[in-house]
Design an enzyme around this catalytic site. Structure first.
Site, PDB file in Angstrom:
ATOM      1  CG  ASN A  35      -0.285   0.121   2.525  1.00  0.00           C
ATOM      2  OD1 ASN A  35       0.944   0.174   2.582  1.00  0.00           O
ATOM      3  ND2 ASN A  35      -1.052   0.159   3.597  1.00  0.00           N
ATOM      4  CG  ASP A  59      -4.414  -1.575   3.527  1.00  0.00           C
ATOM      5  OD1 ASP A  59      -3.942  -2.605   4.074  1.00  0.00           O
ATOM      6  OD2 ASP A  59      -4.819  -0.604   4.176  1.00  0.00           O
ATOM      7  CE  LYS A  94      -7.946  -1.520   9.374  1.00  0.00           C
ATOM      8  NZ  LYS A  94      -8.567  -0.276   8.814  1.00  0.00           N
ATOM      9  N   GLY A 105      -7.013 -16.697   4.410  1.00  0.00           N
ATOM     10  CA  GLY A 105      -8.204 -17.079   3.639  1.00  0.00           C
ATOM     11  C   GLY A 105      -7.876 -17.200   2.159  1.00  0.00           C
ATOM     12  CE1 TYR A 148       5.987  -5.321  13.368  1.00  0.00           C
ATOM     13  CE2 TYR A 148       7.529  -5.730  15.160  1.00  0.00           C
ATOM     14  CZ  TYR A 148       7.180  -5.849  13.834  1.00  0.00           C
ATOM     15  OH  TYR A 148       8.026  -6.505  12.959  1.00  0.00           O
TER      16      TYR A 148
END
Ligand code: UDP
Length: 324
Positions: A35, A59, A94, A105, A148
């Site tokens: 990103n 992202d 995130k 996934g 983190y």
């Protein structure tokens, strides 16, 4: 037969870009994804002309899709310096959590093997020295590094869960301090900080009394370890790093010698939760991957200094992030 195809997240970053180079060299088709919050397209500019390389400006904390087969995934997208965590804490959380979930996934859909980049930060401020993979760590979840450290700990947990529950082929590497060309000059990490200061004619800022230790691994050694781990059948975490331990004050002296600067060390406040000592126990990597570092600090630092000297002068005065 078509080339194997690998997705590398964080492709424009320090480690990601070196991984792109390595996998291209090994005959893979590489899909880079980034990103560009902390990554820099200059790190992979030389790859755009190759038909084996493609790039997605995306992202990974949002749904990930790439058409066609993917054989391997290397998840290396993440801010990775204490300054980054302070400035972009939510993105840091995130990408380690949601980003990892998306990629796991995606790996299931593609029936791909995934290697995730974990870190010595899962050990926090360690009470066991050197750190073995069995050690569970000493992390402050609500401190400045918590965003983190805890994201990376969650990353390991969810990766193991996908392995045990879904039978996904997973690999986990715990990366210790690594350095080399393409580190961001102003990312706040100690090596670019010291070299940047030397090049600008400033004193070198040692945090605390400089007695805290780190063990620095040259990037090519790390990449070799990653490559071997990906190809192995070992699913538990593996430390990759160089066990040659040094205090930060000694490291500052080495940079003064390397650069020939007339400046000196000056001492500043120690940031909160700064680990006092860090050194990998690499017995597991030696045994399972037959891996150990080959490049010593003297050699590695020379190569890294050459790189920093070759950058345009204005880079020395650039702020840490594009959104600063
Ligand atoms: N450090 C320092 N001066 C600087 C930047 C960092 O003395 O200008 C210290 C920092 O406090 C830490 C060590 O160097 O003890 C390594 O810091 P870095 O941010 O590179 O990585 P990490 O702490 O995550 O290992």
């Amino acid at each position: 037969m078509a080339n194997k195809r690998v997705l590398i997240t964080g492709a424009a970053g320090f480690l990601g870009s070196h991984l792109c180079d390595r996998f291209i060299k090994e005959g893979y088709d590489v899909v880079g994804m980034d990103n560009l919050i902390t990554g820099d397209l200059r790190n992979i500019e030389h790859l755009f002309k190759l038909k084996e390389f493609e790039f997605y400006h995306h992202d990974v904390s949002k749904f990930v899709h790439v058409s066609g087969p993917i054989d391997y995934i290397l998840h290396f997208a993440s801010p990775a310096s204490p300054i980054d965590y302070l400035k972009i804490p939510i993105q840091t959380l995130k990408v380690g959590s949601l980003g990892t979930h998306n990629l796991l996934g995606f790996a299931r859909v593609k029936k791909a093997r995934i290697l995730v980049a974990s870190t010595s930060e899962v050990y926090g401020d360690p009470t066991v020295h050197p750190q073995t993979e069995e050690y569970w760590g000493n992390v402050n979840p609500i401190g400045p590094r918590g965003v983190y450290d805890e994201a990376k700990r969650f990353q390991e947990a969810i990766t193991m869960a996908y392995h045990t529950y879904h039978g996904l082929e997973t690999r986990i590497i715990r990366i210790f301090n690594t350095y080399g060309p393409r580190m961001r000059l102003n990312d706040g990490r100690v090596l670019p900080a010291f070299i940047g200061q030397a090049l600008r004619g400033e004193d070198l800022t040692v945090f605390g009394d400089g007695s805290q230790t780190r063990s620095f691994c040259y990037v090519d050694d790390l990449v070799e370890g990653i490559y071997r781990l990906l190809k192995s059948d070992y699913v538990y975490p593996v430390n990759i790093g160089n066990p040659a331990e040094i205090t930060i004050a000694q490291f500052g002296e080495e940079i003064i010698k390397l650069t020939g600067t007339k400046q000196k060390l000056i001492y500043k406040a120690l940031p909160q939760d700064d680990p006092k000592q860090r050194k990998p126990d690499i017995s597991r990597a030696q045994e399972i991957l037959n891996w150990e570092p080959k490049i010593n600090r003297e050699e590695g630092l020379k190569l890294t200094y050459e790189y920093f000297k070759s950058l345009p002068q204005e880079d020395l005065y650039r702020t840490a992030h594009r959104f600063d």
